[in-house]
Motif scaffolding. Structure first.
Motif: not given
Length: 303
Positions: A182-186
Motif C-alpha cells: 500500500d505504501d508503494a501505491v501511495v
C-alpha cells in the motif's frame, strides 16, 4: 481479459501476465511459442522473462511478430537466474553487454521494464544508472523496477530509483507486506505480483482431513465438515481448482497492476486466463481469513 491502468503512464496491462523461465523453456522453444500464441489469443499483453539471453528472447520475438509491438508490455530481469541480486551483474560492462543483446539482437526493439534484485538493486553504480537513463531517453527502455520481498521492500520503495515493485503475493501474505505494498501505491508505484499459489496447499492430502475426502470411486465423504476453518476449502469448492481460487483472490486486490502466472501448457494457460472473467465465490475471502486465523492460533498453541 480485463485490463488495469499502469499508473499514470497511459498504459493498460492485462490483469494476468505470462512469466517465461529460461530454465524450463530455453530448451523447448516450440512450447514457449505455443504459450505465447495462446496468451495472445486470450488477450494477455504482459510478458516477463527471467533472462536477457538473446537466443531465448528471439524465440519470443518471433512469436510476438503477429501483433504490433506497441500493444505489448515486455519486462525482463537485468541479471541471469544464477546472478539474482549479485551487484557485479549490474556493473556497467556486463549490464551493457546483456542489454545490447536483449534489445538489438533479439528483435524485441525495446524493453518496457527492467528489474533489479537486492542487494544489488540498492546500490546500482552511477555509471550503470547513467547508462540506463540514456536508454530511457532513447526510448529503448521505459521503466526501472525492483524485485523484493518483505524485508527489502521499504528500502527499495523509498530509494526513488524505481517506479515498479515485483513481489510475491498469496493468501498467506502478511499484513506487514500488505502495508508495504500500500505504501508503494501511495508513492505512485506500480505493483506486479508473482507466486500467488502456495506450494503448501497444492496437495489435497496435505490440507483436507481424511474423513472429509471423497472415496476412491467418488461418493460422499464421511464428514464433509471435518476441514471447516482450514485451507481444505481450496480443494472442496465446486468448479474451482485451488490454483484458480488463489489467483482469483490475488486478482481481487486492487493494489496489483498485474499478476504473473506460470503456465505448463496452452490448456493450463487458457484455464487461468478465464479466471479474471469469473466471479470469485463470495465465501472465499472469509474462508481465507478463517483458515489464516486458525492456523496462527494453532501455531501459538504449540501445535
Amino acid at each position: 481479459m480485463r485490463y488495469r491502468p499502469f499508473g499514470r503512464s497511459g498504459l493498460a496491462l492485462s490483469t494476468i501476465g505470462l512469466r517465461l523461465k529460461s530454465e524450463l523453456l530455453g530448451r523447448n522453444p516450440a512450447l514457449m511459442q505455443k504459450l505465447i500464441i495462446s496468451a495472445l489469443e486470450n488477450g494477455i499483453n504482459t510478458y516477463h522473462f527471467d533472462s536477457l539471453d538473446p537466443a531465448f528472447l528471439k524465440v519470443a520475438a518471433d512469436a510476438f511478430s503477429v501483433v504490433d509491438r506497441k500493444l505489448l508490455f515486455i519486462s525482463a530481469n537485468a541479471h541471469e537466474p544464477f546472478q539474482a541480486g549479485d551487484p557485479d551483474a549490474y556493473a556497467l560492462g556486463p549490464l551493457k553487454e546483456r542489454l545490447r543483446g536483449a534489445i538489438k539482437e533479439s528483435g524485441l526493439q525495446w524493453l518496457d521494464l527492467l528489474y533489479f534484485a537486492p542487494p544489488g538493486a540498492g546500490c546500482l553504480p552511477d555509471d550503470s544508472l547513467n547508462f540506463l537513463y540514456s536508454l530511457q531517453k532513447s526510448k529503448m527502455l521505459r521503466f526501472l523496477g525492483a524485485m523484493a520481498e518483505t524485508d527489502d521492500l521499504s528500502e527499495l520503495i523509498s530509494s526513488g530509483l524505481y517506479s515498479v515493485i515485483q513481489t510475491s503475493f498469496d493468501i498467506d501474505s502478511s499484513w506487514d507486506k500488505r502495508r508495504k505494498i500500500d505504501d508503494a501505491v501511495v508513492r505512485d508505484m506500480n505493483v506486479i505480483a508473482t507466486d500467488f499459489y502456495p506450494v503448501t496447499y497444492r496437495k489435497a492430502s496435505d490440507v483436507v482431513p481424511k474423513e472429509a475426502r471423497r472415496g476412491f470411486f467418488g461418493g460422499k465423504p464421511k464428514n464433509p465438515l471435518a476441514g471447516a476453518g482450514t485451507h481444505a476449502f481450496l480443494h472442496q469448492t465446486p468448479d474451482w481448482t485451488p490454483e484458480e481460487l488463489c489467483l482469483g483472490y490475488a486478482l481481487s486486490q486492487p493494489s496489483m497492476s498485474c499478476i504473473l502466472i506460470d503456465a505448463e501448457s496452452p490448456e493450463h494457460l487458457e484455464a487461468l486466463a478465464e479466471v479474471p472473467e469469473r466471479h470469485l465465490p463470495s465465501s472465499v475471502p472469509a474462508q481465507i481469513e478463517m483458515a489464516r486465523f486458525n492456523e496462527r492460533a494453532h501455531k501459538l498453541a504449540g501445535g
